[in-house]
Design an enzyme around this catalytic site. Structure first.
Site, PDB file in Angstrom:
ATOM      1  N   ASP A 126       0.874  -1.159   0.000  1.00  0.00           N
ATOM      2  CA  ASP A 126       0.000   0.000   0.000  1.00  0.00           C
ATOM      3  C   ASP A 126       0.919   1.218   0.000  1.00  0.00           C
ATOM      4  OD1 ASP A 126      -2.070   1.758   0.027  1.00  0.00           O
ATOM      5  OD2 ASP A 126      -3.138   0.842   1.709  1.00  0.00           O
TER       6      ASP A 126
HETATM    7  C1  BGC Z   1      -4.967   3.292   0.075  1.00  0.00           C
HETATM    8  C2  BGC Z   1      -5.045   2.325  -1.058  1.00  0.00           C
HETATM    9  C3  BGC Z   1      -4.848   3.054  -2.357  1.00  0.00           C
HETATM   10  C4  BGC Z   1      -3.517   3.769  -2.327  1.00  0.00           C
HETATM   11  C5  BGC Z   1      -3.194   4.548  -3.583  1.00  0.00           C
HETATM   12  C6  BGC Z   1      -3.721   4.146   0.022  1.00  0.00           C
HETATM   13  O1  BGC Z   1      -3.765   5.154   0.958  1.00  0.00           O
HETATM   14  O2  BGC Z   1      -5.020   2.608   1.303  1.00  0.00           O
HETATM   15  O3  BGC Z   1      -6.260   1.642  -1.055  1.00  0.00           O
HETATM   16  O4  BGC Z   1      -4.952   2.179  -3.431  1.00  0.00           O
HETATM   17  O5  BGC Z   1      -3.528   4.683  -1.247  1.00  0.00           O
HETATM   18  O6  BGC Z   1      -3.987   5.665  -3.694  1.00  0.00           O
END
Ligand code: BGC
Length: 730
Positions: free
Chosen positions: A268
């Site tokens: 993530d």
């Molecule tokens: C989120 C993800 C997301 C990623 C990219 C993170 O903060 O938890 O679900 O895909 O950011 O935006």
């Protein structure tokens, strides 16, 4: 798409083959075969320098990873997810790039999709989303989000498929197959145990193996073993003291060991914390580091990523074996070759995608109460409709965090009703104001709450009907990433507002937006209640479809709505269980998540899992269950006894009385949605493999079917069981 709905005439009893499985993946792309992919990987590998290999395993911008320009190996472009393709960002910041060609179709949120209980629609959703990705040049869509809704205040519950592992699995698999049929990779997220936003970067989850394997992993397992999601995103939180993005047990032992996964694990954004762990514990691609993952950070930090220069230097110094890097590179190349080399260009914002969004939305709306059959409203009648509530006009696609979308057009409920009810006099009053949506901040409204409320009360006085659009929205600390809701009550004084409206007008219909349950102390003073989620581009049209009766509601709740927050299992155990104390948390309710808790502990929810009304009535009959040793086959007839065509979801729950182990009273083991014309009947047949009755024996680390008698509950909601049958299992 083949529609598995069967419309049976009054005279023919058509037999519907009912399984929860969806159509096989249709490879519409002419991509490379598996053999060609592996050949290409092996021909490229020996040509790569250490620097080139290291470059492949971390970001080069906020949403892209590099290829190998010298060798013609292409880049990968990643995008959120999961309800549509997100707008473009600047190369190295969280500011929008302000492109003018990056608006898209916003599809309904995943809880709405889950509420359809229709896996075929999930497949179509995936195909359409894949097409939009292709047109926007994206190779990976960061979705579906398939964490289990453990507590009713989790800021991201609206992105999930609800509280039941079987439902989540049955919806996730076709979604992924649909996306990947277009040659675009899905990315199931967030692996694993990401069940709250409070302290999401730090909380360390302790959960029994049984709950892990029975509740929190099945949707992931199905996404890998049945749909082969080409990427998996790790979660921010910790499990057993290790961050999930480089958690040895989750990634090496389970995902790549037990499930033999051949795809890419992506962190993530900002979820990586250590070079050695990231190198050796199964992470393949690092994204978003040295920012908080979201809104701030160092510019051009890419060389400092844990899997960048620090990895290269550790390999050179002999501290990390290069074989770990080679394995990652092979996986990344596999992803590159899986998602390139096909001749599909996709589509965006076309009529078919909008129509699909509207269909999913219409099937996902859940009718919870409809006293005196106040809905649907006759559209040819002259009447005065008072539309109240900020959500009648509020844009919902933007907001919520990373799932925000730049919709080409978002039809508001008010607009949809004005189009569909041209003969009515429609007046609008906001009633409350939530304030703007700003990431990370709660911005209170500057408007006077009393004046808003008084104006609304005046507006409904002489109206024939009142349509109230409220609930939650995607502001910070509502249905929003990085924060959980702070109370179970409706925000912005809505409880009082609804009660006041109901005092002056007896015909109030409430439409609640949200991906999370709320308390409804005013329930008995209003005529109808509908749950309308976040329905994307076609929100207003879909709502007008249901209000007018063009669409007969058939959505079912994918989560329980407790009367009080404390009735929820996880919450009932206090802070140690949710949200954790000193960054530690124990899942004390264990396997009793959602309705499993309510059923087993005999606590009545306000509305139960699987519940949802229709404008017609259904009767289940001829219910039988038979076990041939391999499969339990449940058959039933579904008769539409009302005055309009509709669809019902037959739900099969199974329980084991006198079990040697602790169990939920019953668990969803199969379901089938069936459309039945008024006056007609249709038969359903649902097959449940006996092995699916197994529990996870943590001591033996094995699935085990306990012999003996099982109770099969056949019904149309977890609290509406038409018949219980006993079957015996050897
Ligand atoms: C989120 C993800 C997301 C990623 C990219 C993170 O903060 O938890 O679900 O895909 O950011 O935006």
């Amino acid at each position: 798409m083949k529609n598995k709905f069967l419309y049976a005439s009054a005279f023919t009893l058509a037999f519907v083959l009912v399984s929860c499985s969806q159509s096989a993946p249709q490879k519409t792309t002419d991509g490379l075969s598996d053999t060609e992919i592996e050949q290409r990987i092996e021909s490229v590998m020996p040509q790569l320098t250490l620097e080139e290999k290291v470059a492949l395993v971390h970001a080069q911008s906020k949403f892209s990873t590099p290829g190998v320009p010298r060798l013609g190996v292409p880049e990968l472009w990643w995008s959120d997810g999961p309800h549509g393709v997100r707008a473009e960002f600047e190369w190295d910041s969280w500011l929008y790039a302000k492109h003018t060609n990056d608006s898209i179709t916003a599809f309904p949120n995943l809880t709405a999709l889950a509420a359809t209980f229709n896996p075929d629609l999930a497949y179509e959703y995936g195909v359409a989303l894949g097409e939009e990705c292709l047109y926007r040049g994206k190779h990976v869509i960061l979705g579906p989000t398939i964490n289990i809704n453990r507590v009713p205040v989790n800021g991201r519950n609206f992105e999930n498929f609800g509280e039941d592992p079987l439902l989540a699995a049955r919806m996730a698999v076709p979604y992924i197959k649909g996306v990947q049929s277009q040659g675009v990779a899905a990315s199931v997220k967030h692996f694993a145990l990401n069940n709250q936003e409070t302290d999401r970067f730090g909380v360390d989850v302790e959960v029994s193996d049984r709950a892990l394997y029975e509740i929190y992993l099945p949707a992931f397992k199905a996404s890998i073993l049945e749909a082969n999601s080409w990427t998996v995103m790790g979660a921010y939180n910790k499990y057993r003291g290790e961050h999930c993005c480089h958690n040895h047990r989750l990634l090496v032992d389970i995902l790549k060991g037990e499930w033999n996964y051949d795809g890419v694990v992506v962190s993530d954004w900002g979820g990586t914390h250590d070079t050695k762990q990231a190198a050796e514990n199964g992470l393949d691609v690092e994204m978003g580091s040295h920012t908080n993952g979201l809104s701030s950070g160092r510019a051009n930090a890419y060389d400092d990523y844990y899997l960048a220069f620090p990895l290269r230097d550790s390999i050179k110094a002999g501290k990390i074996d290069e074989k770990f890097l080679d394995d990652k590179v092979r996986r990344v190349l596999r992803l590159i070759y899986r998602t390139h080399y096909h001749n599909n260009y996709g589509k965006v914002g076309n009529e078919e995608h909008l129509a699909l969004g509207r269909k999913v939305a219409g099937e996902g709306i859940v009718l919870l109460q409809n006293t005196d059959n106040i809905l649907p409203l006759a559209s040819d009648k002259k009447m005065k409709i008072a539309v109240i509530g900020e959500n009648a006009t509020r844009k919902q696609c933007i907001g919520g965090g990373s799932s925000e979308l730049k919709a080409r057009n978002e039809i508001s409920p008010l607009q949809g009703l004005q189009e569909r009810f041209p003969n009515a006099e429609i007046v609008y009053s906001a009633g409350y104001d939530a304030g703007p949506s700003i990431y990370g901040f709660v911005m209170p409204s500057r408007l006077n709450a009393d004046s808003l409320k008084n104006a609304a009360v005046e507006a409904v006085r002489d109206a024939d009907v009142v349509l109230y659009f409220g609930g939650l929205n995607k502001n910070f600390k509502q249905d929003h990433e990085d924060s959980d809701r702070q109370t179970y009550d409706l925000p912005w004084g809505q409880n009082e507002l609804i009660a006041e409206l109901a005092k002056v007008n007896p015909n109030v219909s409430v439409f609640l937006f949200g991906g999370n349950p709320v308390a409804m102390p005013w329930k008995d003073s209003v005529k109808s209640i509908s749950w309308v989620w976040y329905l994307g581009s076609e929100t207003g049209h879909a709502i007008a479809d249901v209000v007018s009766g063009d669409v007969c509601p058939s959505g079912k709740l994918p989560f329980s709505i407790p009367v009080r927050l404390e009735d929820n299992g996880a919450i009932s155990f206090g802070a140690e269980s949710y949200p954790g104390v000193d960054h530690k948390q124990v899942y004390k309710e264990d396997i009793l998540v959602g309705y499993r808790w309510f059923d087993t502990k005999d606590i009545k929810p306000l509305y139960a899992f699987g519940y949802g009304l229709s404008y017609t009535n259904f009767e289940l009959g001829n219910i039988a269950a038979n076990n041939n040793g391999k499969n339990i086959t449940v058959t039933a007839s579904v008769k539409n006894t009302g005055a309009v065509d509709g669809a019902e979801v037959v739900q099969i729950y199974v329980g084991k009385p006198n079990s040697n182990i602790e169990r939920a009273k019953k668990e969803l083991r199969g379901f089938q949605k069936v459309a039945v014309k008024k006056g007609a009947s249709a038969n359903v047949e649902i097959n449940i493999p006996v092995e699916n009755l197994a529990f996870f024996n943590a001591d033996k680390h094995a699935w085990e079917v306990e012999p003996g008698d099982y109770t099969v509950y056949v019904g149309t909601a977890s609290d509406d069981i038409a018949q219980e049958l006993t079957i015996s299992v050897k």
